[in-house]
Design an enzyme around this catalytic site. Structure first.
Site, PDB file in Angstrom:
ATOM      1  N   ARG A 176       3.339 -10.809  -2.029  1.00  0.00           N
ATOM      2  CA  ARG A 176       5.458 -10.563  -2.047  1.00  0.00           C
ATOM      3  C   ARG A 176       5.301 -11.323  -3.640  1.00  0.00           C
ATOM      4  O   ARG A 176       4.908 -12.034  -4.385  1.00  0.00           O
ATOM      5  CB  ARG A 176       5.542 -11.625  -0.872  1.00  0.00           C
ATOM      6  CG  ARG A 176       5.401 -11.238   0.501  1.00  0.00           C
ATOM      7  CD  ARG A 176       6.440 -12.566   1.149  1.00  0.00           C
ATOM      8  NE  ARG A 176       5.759 -12.069   2.845  1.00  0.00           N
ATOM      9  CZ  ARG A 176       4.264 -12.791   3.618  1.00  0.00           C
ATOM     10  NH1 ARG A 176       4.320 -13.034   3.154  1.00  0.00           N
ATOM     11  NH2 ARG A 176       4.801 -12.308   4.837  1.00  0.00           N
ATOM     12  N   HIS A 220       9.734  -4.663  -4.047  1.00  0.00           N
ATOM     13  CA  HIS A 220       8.928  -4.755  -3.252  1.00  0.00           C
ATOM     14  C   HIS A 220       8.512  -3.685  -2.513  1.00  0.00           C
ATOM     15  O   HIS A 220       7.858  -4.001  -1.894  1.00  0.00           O
ATOM     16  CB  HIS A 220      10.384  -5.614  -2.033  1.00  0.00           C
ATOM     17  CG  HIS A 220       9.373  -6.032  -0.674  1.00  0.00           C
ATOM     18  ND1 HIS A 220       8.880  -6.819  -0.768  1.00  0.00           N
ATOM     19  CD2 HIS A 220       9.657  -5.195   0.717  1.00  0.00           C
ATOM     20  CE1 HIS A 220       8.671  -7.724   0.632  1.00  0.00           C
ATOM     21  NE2 HIS A 220       8.795  -5.991   1.417  1.00  0.00           N
ATOM     22  N   ARG A 248       4.541  -3.923  -2.518  1.00  0.00           N
ATOM     23  CA  ARG A 248       4.374  -4.450  -1.239  1.00  0.00           C
ATOM     24  C   ARG A 248       4.232  -3.404   0.025  1.00  0.00           C
ATOM     25  O   ARG A 248       2.893  -2.876   0.429  1.00  0.00           O
ATOM     26  CB  ARG A 248       4.859  -5.747  -1.202  1.00  0.00           C
ATOM     27  CG  ARG A 248       3.784  -6.496   0.377  1.00  0.00           C
ATOM     28  CD  ARG A 248       5.147  -7.603   0.915  1.00  0.00           C
ATOM     29  NE  ARG A 248       5.110  -7.895   2.243  1.00  0.00           N
ATOM     30  CZ  ARG A 248       4.452  -8.717   2.375  1.00  0.00           C
ATOM     31  NH1 ARG A 248       2.542  -8.439   1.786  1.00  0.00           N
ATOM     32  NH2 ARG A 248       4.178  -9.180   4.099  1.00  0.00           N
ATOM     33  N   HIS A 260       1.152 -11.534   7.762  1.00  0.00           N
ATOM     34  CA  HIS A 260       2.209 -11.821   9.198  1.00  0.00           C
ATOM     35  C   HIS A 260       1.181 -12.386  10.544  1.00  0.00           C
ATOM     36  O   HIS A 260       0.099 -12.567  10.373  1.00  0.00           O
ATOM     37  CB  HIS A 260       2.019 -10.095   9.368  1.00  0.00           C
ATOM     38  CG  HIS A 260       3.585  -9.852   8.744  1.00  0.00           C
ATOM     39  ND1 HIS A 260       4.985 -10.316   9.111  1.00  0.00           N
ATOM     40  CD2 HIS A 260       3.685  -8.839   8.105  1.00  0.00           C
ATOM     41  CE1 HIS A 260       5.428  -9.742   7.796  1.00  0.00           C
ATOM     42  NE2 HIS A 260       4.928  -8.952   7.603  1.00  0.00           N
ATOM     43  N   TYR A 311       3.334   0.077  10.311  1.00  0.00           N
ATOM     44  CA  TYR A 311       2.474   0.839   8.547  1.00  0.00           C
ATOM     45  C   TYR A 311       0.651   1.886   9.859  1.00  0.00           C
ATOM     46  O   TYR A 311       1.196   3.086   9.339  1.00  0.00           O
ATOM     47  CB  TYR A 311       1.479   0.565   7.988  1.00  0.00           C
ATOM     48  CG  TYR A 311       2.314  -0.957   7.613  1.00  0.00           C
ATOM     49  CD1 TYR A 311       2.679  -0.340   6.186  1.00  0.00           C
ATOM     50  CD2 TYR A 311       3.054  -2.307   7.229  1.00  0.00           C
ATOM     51  CE1 TYR A 311       3.933  -0.717   5.791  1.00  0.00           C
ATOM     52  CE2 TYR A 311       3.545  -2.372   7.083  1.00  0.00           C
ATOM     53  CZ  TYR A 311       4.084  -1.687   5.274  1.00  0.00           C
ATOM     54  OH  TYR A 311       5.750  -2.589   4.331  1.00  0.00           O
TER      55      TYR A 311
END
Length: 387
Positions: free
Chosen positions: A204, A313, A316, A339, A348
């Protein structure tokens, strides 16, 4: 003058001068509790007392006085008592001030039911609030009410609207590897690796600007993520832990980035172990607003052939997409992304069907090869797939 209380097996009722019926009972703490309203007849009052008695028998009785605190006051206390990052605390206070307090702030906790929550949410939508703001506000109210249940101020959480905690978002663009390099070239040498690292590590923004020289291990080809920087509304940068415990992690970096990072460290980073990896020409830490204008982000995005509205972003997002395409498992994606839940990683994986097609092609080749071998060996009736 009101009649004297009537004797019952549980609780008391009496007829007021108005003809309405008042009901009350002694709580387990010895304090008399009155119904929040009067009743048209003794039957209705008796039903209310029967329900209170059932609560006592089941051990589900709550002190009604605890639920009489105003939601706004309880919410403020909730924010103060929870361990939140400065930026999250700032966000919650803004949601409370703009979207929640004007509607729910002056209501008692016990008076906020599912219907009240539905109307509040509908008022937000009708008032033109964004879907994202409505979803975030709903999640905050639900979390506060969940604590109120734990505190035994209310019996049930009134936030029960399915899907209200999420907002449909437009699909974010994914840059190709060629576009990532084109953007890095367009941005210029000082921030070239900033762009490449965002795309090829999935870190991030806040994690990238908090990196120190000591966090980068090129011999091991990895980056250690232990902190992040958050920018408050006034522009102040504060160092904080990553978003969750899972955010503290070691992220391997691809070989294509190692040499680029070596050059960057040599040319743009002070030799001390604590030196920040990514800084501006004057040594300052990049801030989103000023950095965009400094590097002329919008023009550089266009120059790289990326769609208008491409955000930092989204790099990412690109990195996570590439990692998924490489065959990373759900657990591996979770670790790489920092996460603690599978939800984001599964997004994803569900969107990456190129890998599935590749597997199908390879499977077809295996079947074709095995079928041909059987056919050469005299096996009959085995079709030979075409590739």
């Amino acid at each position: 003058m009101a009649n004297k209380p009537g004797k019952r097996q549980f609780g008391y009722v009496r007829t007021l001068k108005s003809g309405r019926i008042q009901a009350s009972y002694l709580g387990p703490d010895g304090i008399r509790r009155f119904a929040p309203n009067t009743f048209p007849d003794q039957t209705s009052a008796g039903v209310w007392l029967t329900l209170r008695q059932a609560d006592l028998i089941r051990g589900e009785w709550n002190d009604p006085d605890l639920g009489r605190i105003l939601f706004g006051n309880y919410a403020e206390r909730w924010i103060e008592e929870h361990e939140l990052s400065p930026r999250t605390q700032e966000l919650y206070r803004a949601l409370l001030r703009l979207h929640i307090d004007p509607f729910l702030g002056r209501k008692e906790l016990s008076k906020i039911g599912p219907e009240t929550v539905r109307k509040w949410r509908q008022d937000l939508q009708d008032g033109g609030r964004s879907a994202d703001a409505v979803a975030k506000s709903y999640r905050l109210v639900r979390a506060i009410m969940a604590t109120a249940v734990d505190d035994e101020r209310i019996k049930r959480n009134p936030c029960r609207i399915k899907g209200a905690d999420t907002a449909a978002r437009a699909e974010r663009p994914v840059a190709t590897v060629k576009q990532v390099y084109a953007l890095a070239d367009a941005i210029g040498p000082r921030f070239r690796v900033f762009i490449l690292a965002a795309a090829f590590t999935g870190l991030r923004w806040g994690e990238l600007i908090a990196l120190r020289r000591m966090d980068v291990d090129l011999d091991d080809a990895s980056i250690r993520v232990e902190r992040s920087m958050a920018q408050l509304s006034g522009g102040k940068l504060v160092v904080k832990p990553p978003k969750s415990d899972a955010g503290i992690r070691t992220v391997p970096i691809p070989a294509v980035l190692v040499e680029e990072m070596q050059t960057h460290l040599r040319e743009y980073v002070e030799p001390q172990a604590e030196s920040l990896v990514f800084t501006g020409p004057r040594g300052g830490t990049p801030k989103r607003g000023s950095w965009r204008s400094t590097v002329r982000w919008t023009a550089k995005v266009r120059e790289a052939g990326l769609p208008a509205g491409f955000h930092f972003h989204d790099l990412r997002h690109t990195g996570n997409h590439l990692a998924s395409k490489s065959g990373a498992s759900t657990r591996e994606l979770m670790h790489r992304m920092g996460h603690g839940s599978m939800r984001a990683a599964l997004i994803y994986q569900h969107k990456t069907d190129e890998r599935a097609r590749e597997i199908a092609v390879r499977l077809n080749e295996v079947v074709a090869r095995e079928a041909k071998r059987d056919d050469d060996g005299g096996a009959a009736g085995v079709p030979v797939p075409t590739t």
